[in-house]
Design a protein around this motif. Structure first.
Motif, short mmCIF file in Angstrom:
data_model
loop_
_atom_site.label_atom_id
_atom_site.label_comp_id
_atom_site.label_asym_id
_atom_site.label_seq_id
_atom_site.Cartn_x
_atom_site.Cartn_y
_atom_site.Cartn_z
N SER A 1 0.37 3.59 2.65
CA SER A 1 -0.38 4.08 3.82
C SER A 1 0.38 5.17 4.57
O SER A 1 -0.15 5.74 5.52
CB SER A 1 -0.71 2.91 4.75
OG SER A 1 0.47 2.26 5.14
N ASN A 2 1.62 5.46 4.14
CA ASN A 2 2.30 6.62 4.72
C ASN A 2 1.69 7.93 4.23
O ASN A 2 1.97 8.98 4.74
CB ASN A 2 3.81 6.58 4.41
CG ASN A 2 4.11 6.24 2.96
OD1 ASN A 2 3.23 5.82 2.21
ND2 ASN A 2 5.34 6.43 2.55
N ARG B 1 -4.77 -0.95 5.18
CA ARG B 1 -3.82 -1.57 6.12
C ARG B 1 -4.48 -1.88 7.46
O ARG B 1 -4.21 -2.91 8.08
CB ARG B 1 -2.58 -0.70 6.31
CG ARG B 1 -1.51 -1.47 7.08
CD ARG B 1 -0.23 -0.71 7.27
NE ARG B 1 0.62 -0.68 6.07
CZ ARG B 1 1.93 -0.53 6.13
NH1 ARG B 1 2.55 -0.41 7.28
NH2 ARG B 1 2.64 -0.50 5.02
N GLU B 2 -5.36 -0.99 7.91
CA GLU B 2 -6.07 -1.23 9.17
C GLU B 2 -6.88 -2.54 9.06
O GLU B 2 -6.88 -3.37 9.98
CB GLU B 2 -6.99 -0.04 9.45
CG GLU B 2 -7.58 -0.04 10.83
CD GLU B 2 -8.53 1.15 11.02
OE1 GLU B 2 -8.13 2.30 10.76
OE2 GLU B 2 -9.68 0.89 11.44
N ARG C 1 -5.22 8.03 2.39
CA ARG C 1 -6.24 7.62 3.36
C ARG C 1 -6.79 6.23 3.02
O ARG C 1 -7.01 5.41 3.89
CB ARG C 1 -7.40 8.63 3.37
CG ARG C 1 -7.04 9.97 3.95
CD ARG C 1 -6.72 9.87 5.45
NE ARG C 1 -6.28 11.17 5.97
CZ ARG C 1 -5.02 11.61 5.93
NH1 ARG C 1 -4.07 10.86 5.41
NH2 ARG C 1 -4.70 12.79 6.42
N ASP D 1 0.84 -1.20 0.00
CA ASP D 1 0.00 0.00 0.00
C ASP D 1 0.87 1.25 0.00
O ASP D 1 2.09 1.16 -0.20
CB ASP D 1 -0.94 -0.01 1.22
CG ASP D 1 -0.17 -0.07 2.53
OD1 ASP D 1 0.83 0.66 2.68
OD2 ASP D 1 -0.56 -0.86 3.42
N CYS E 1 -5.35 3.83 1.61
CA CYS E 1 -4.37 2.81 1.96
C CYS E 1 -4.28 2.64 3.48
O CYS E 1 -3.98 1.55 3.98
CB CYS E 1 -3.01 3.15 1.38
SG CYS E 1 -2.93 2.84 -0.39
N GLN E 2 -4.54 3.73 4.22
CA GLN E 2 -4.55 3.59 5.69
C GLN E 2 -5.70 2.68 6.11
O GLN E 2 -5.55 1.82 6.98
CB GLN E 2 -4.66 4.98 6.34
CG GLN E 2 -3.35 5.74 6.22
CD GLN E 2 -3.47 7.23 6.50
OE1 GLN E 2 -4.51 7.73 6.91
NE2 GLN E 2 -2.38 7.95 6.26
N TYR F 1 5.54 -0.68 1.32
CA TYR F 1 5.02 0.44 0.52
C TYR F 1 5.21 0.10 -0.96
O TYR F 1 6.18 -0.59 -1.32
CB TYR F 1 5.74 1.75 0.87
CG TYR F 1 5.47 2.22 2.28
CD1 TYR F 1 4.18 2.21 2.79
CD2 TYR F 1 6.50 2.67 3.09
CE1 TYR F 1 3.92 2.63 4.09
CE2 TYR F 1 6.27 3.11 4.38
CZ TYR F 1 4.97 3.07 4.88
OH TYR F 1 4.73 3.49 6.16
#
Ligand code: NAI
Ligand code: MG
Length: 380
Positions: free
Chosen positions: A203-204, A213-214, A207, A201, A209-210, A232
Motif C-alpha cells: 500500500s506504499n 488496507r483501508e 492503489r 499488501d 492495496c491502499q 508490506y
C-alpha cells in the motif's frame, strides 16, 4: 443418515496419484465414524484436453454445483517438453480451476502453514513450535481477473497488459473471513498467543492495496480482541523466514498470497505437506497447494499428505456447514493419523527423507495412504 456427494477431480500428473489416496482415507473415515460418501469422479486438465478438445466433461460443472463439496488434484500437462496450451495461450486445464474459483465464488483461499512434528524444519532455528499460522489469500480478483491482452507488431509480440482489480466487496469479505477465522481458531500466534491478523499488501505504492488496507482497518474495528498488524509484501517474504512465530492469520490480495504460500509450503516441509481450501458462502473446493509436478508424475513418488490434509479441511468445512459432528470427528481422526505416521518416521515419500530421515528408504505414494488408513482403523 445423510449422504455427502463429493465431486472428485484428480486432473493431471500427480493429481491422479494423490487424490485416490485422499479418497481412500475418506472411505476409511466413513467406515470409522459412520459417514456416507458418494464420490463422483470426472477427468479434467491438459491430458484430457489433448484427447477430447475439452478441459473437462460438460456435465461436470453442473454436478459440482449440485455437490456437497469438491476435491481437486491439479491441472497442467506437458507434451514433448512443452506445456499443453489452449489456442489463446492459456494453460489447458486452467479454466477448470477458474470456473470453480470464480464461477462458484470461492473467495477465500485458506492455506494453513503448519510444520508437523516429524517433518524436519528447513530453518535451523525454527521448529513445529514456531510454525503454525493460516494464510488467507483472496481468490477471485487481483491480477488473475481475465482482463489482459497482447499486442503484436507484425510477427513480434510488442505489448502485454494484465489488469489488477481490487474491489471493496472482494476485499471486505475475505478480510472479514480472516478475522472470523482468527477468532474461531482461537490459539493466536506461537510467539505470544495473541490473536492477530496480518494484512499483507504494497500500500506504499499500489492503489488497489491502499483500498485493501483501508477496508482491513474498517473490518478490524469489529474485532477489538484481535491485534492489527501490517506488513508490506516484500518485508513479509523476509519475516516469514526470520519470524514465522509472529503470525496467526495472514490476509492478502490474490497474487501476493499465491507466491508467499509456496514459501509457506517450504516452512512446512515442502509442497507435499501443504493443503488448501477454496471457500465461498455456499460452495467449497479443496486441493493440495502443489501443481501436477510432471517431473515426478507417474513414478509413485508424490507425497499424498497435502491431498489427505485437504480432505481433512473438507470435513472441517462440512462440519461447519451442516453441523455434523461426525465430520468433525472424521477430520480429527485424519489429523491424528497423519501426525502419528510423521512422528514414527519410517513411512515417508522421498521429499521428506532429509535431515534425520535421510537414510529412510522413500515410500511409494500409496504406501503412505495405506499406513494412514491403518492408523485410522486403529484409532477407533
Ligand atoms: P508443482 O507444484 O507441480 O511442483 C513444484 C515442485 O515441487 C516440483 O519439483 C515437484 O516435484 C515438487 N512437488 C510438488 N508436489 C509434490 C508432492 N506432492 N510430493 C513431492 N514433491 C512435490 O509446480 P510446477 O512444477 O511449477 O508446475 C507444474 C504444473 O502444475 C504446471 O503446469 C503448473 O501450471 C501447474 N500448477 C497447477 C496448479 C493447480 O492445479 N492448482 C497449481 C500450481 C501449478
Ligand atoms: Mg501457486
Amino acid at each position: 443418515m445423510r449422504k455427502y456427494r463429493i465431486v472428485v477431480l484428480p486432473g493431471d500428473g500427480v493429481g491422479k496419484e494423490v487424490i485416490p489416496e485422499a479418497v481412500k482415507v475418506l472411505k476409511a473415515v466413513g467406515e470409522a465414524v459412520d459417514l456416507d460418501f458418494e464420490f463422483i469422479e470426472f477427468p479434467c486438465g491438459g491430458e484430457y484436453y489433448l484427447k477430447t478438445g475439452l478441459e473437462w466433461p460438460e456435465e461436470a460443472w453442473q454436478t459440482c454445483k449440485e455437490s456437497d463439496a469438491i476435491l481437486f488434484g491439479a491441472v497442467g500437462w506437458v507434451k514433448n517438453g512443452k506445456p499443453v496450451r489452449l489456442p489463446n495461450g492459456d494453460l489447458a486445464g486452467s479454466n477448470v480451476i477458474f470456473s470453480l474459483r470464480f464461477g462458484l465464488d470461492l473467495y477465500a483461499n485458506v492455506r494453513p502453514v503448519k510444520l508437523y512434528p516429524g517433518v524436519p524444519s528447513l530453518l535451523t532455528y525454527k521448529d513445529s513450535e514456531h510454525i503454525d499460522f493460516v494464510f488467507v489469500r483472496e481468490n477471485t480478483e487481483d491480477i488473475y481477473v481475465p482482463i489482459r491482452g497482447m499486442l503484436s507488431r507484425g510477427e513480434e509480440k510488442e505489448l502485454a497488459i494484465d489488469v489488477r482489480v481490487i474491489t471493496r466487496k472482494g476485499a471486505e469479505r475475505v478480510i472479514r473471513y480472516a478475522f472470523n477465522l482468527c477468532v474461531k481458531r482461537g490459539k493466536g500466534a506461537p510467539l505470544d498467543r495473541k490473536l492477530r491478523v496480518t494484512c499483507v499488501d504494497k500500500s506504499n505504492l499500489l492503489r488497489g492495496c491502499q483500498l485493501f488496507r483501508e477496508i482491513y482497518n474498517m473490518v478490524a474495528e469489529e474485532f477489538p480482541q484481535v491485534e492489527k498488524d501490517y506488513m508490506y509484501v516484500d518485508t513479509m517474504a523476509m519475516q516469514m523466514v526470520c519470524f514465522p512465530e509472529k503470525f496467526d492469520v495472514v490476509v492478502s490480495p490474490n497474487m501476493f498470497g499465491d507466491i508467499l504460500t509456496d514459501l509457506g509450503a517450504a516452512l512446512q516441509g515442502g509442497l507435499g505437506m501443504a493443503p488448501s481450501g477454496n471457500i465461498g458462502d455456499k460452495y467449497a473446493m479443496f486441493e493440495p497447494v502443489h501443481g501436477s509436478s510432471p517431473d515426478i508424475a507417474g513414478q509413485e513418488k508424490a507425497n499424498p499428505i497435502a491431498a489427505i490434509l485437504a480432505a481433512k479441511m473438507m470435513l472441517e468445512w462440512l462440519f461447519e456447514k451442516r453441523n455434523d459432528q461426525k465430520c468433525k470427528k472424521g477430520a480429527e481422526l485424519i489429523e491424528k493419523a497423519v501426525k502419528k505416521v510423521l512422528i514414527e518416521g519410517k513411512i515417508r515419500t522421498f521429499d521428506l527423507c532429509y535431515g534425520p530421515y535421510s537414510n529412510v528408504k522413500p515410500s511409494k505414494t500409496s504406501e503412505v495412504g495405506d499406513v494412514i488408513v491403518e492408523e485410522i482403523k486403529h484409532e477407533v
